[in-house]
Design an enzyme around this catalytic site. Structure first.
Site: not given
Ligand code: NI
Length: 182
Positions: A131-132, A51, A89-90, A135
């Site tokens: 979630h991470e 990210q 999510c950012l 990613h």
């Molecule tokens: Ni995220």
């Protein structure tokens, strides 16, 4: 300033599986510091290195009363219970949809010094870990929504002001880590 711009949905780096970390040096510590500062600045529960445009298997978390980082993480479910609840999510600013996850997981990895770490906690933390780690595999939580929700999510994403917008004029290269890790 360690706070870095967060890559948004549509950026190919978010779809690229990240590489294992093999060099535990000052740059890795800086990456973890940048992830931590950016996560806090943006009010996120977690942040994964892709990210910030860095293709390494590292994430930070601060949720459910637990905070830290994991390098080269893996997780396994504890029991077979699931949870269905709102997730965000950012990289998809301002959006949240119900996403199904394991209720409990145990995560294992190492810290910035290469020392083994085990992370286990609340349901919120379990959701965050899943979630991470997604990613780091190029998976975004919209991929895990049920088909109807996903359809609505994709429509909302396409309509979002930030979607398809040109990247920021000032491009900050977070880390010259590429080439230094295998
Ligand atoms: Ni995220």
């Amino acid at each position: 300033m360690p706070v870095q711009p967060v890559r948004l949905f549509g950026d190919p780096v978010l779809r690229t599986p990240a590489l294992e970390v093999s060099t535990f040096d000052a740059e890795l510590r800086r990456l973890v510091a940048d992830l931590t500062d950016t996560m806090h600045e943006e009010g996120g529960a977690g942040l994964a290195a892709p990210q910030l445009g860095v293709g390494l298997r590292v994430f930070t978390y601060d949720c459910g009363g637990f905070a830290g980082h994991l390098v080269n993480p893996t997780f396994e479910p504890v029991g077979d219970e699931e949870q269905l609840g709102p997730e965000g999510c950012l990289s998809l600013p301002g959006m949240a949809w119900d996403c199904r996850r394991h209720l409990h997981v145990v995560a294992r990895g190492v810290d910035v010094h290469g020392e083994p770490v085990t992370v286990e906690g609340t349901e919120i933390l379990a959701r965050c870990i899943q979630h991470e780690v997604d990613h780091l595999n190029g998976v975004l939580f919209v991929d895990r929504l049920d088909p109807e929700t996903r359809k609505r999510a994709m429509a909302e994403i396409r309509a979002a002001q930030w979607f398809g917008a040109p990247p920021p004029a000032v491009k900050v290269s977070p880390h010259p880590l590429f080439g230094r890790v295998r």
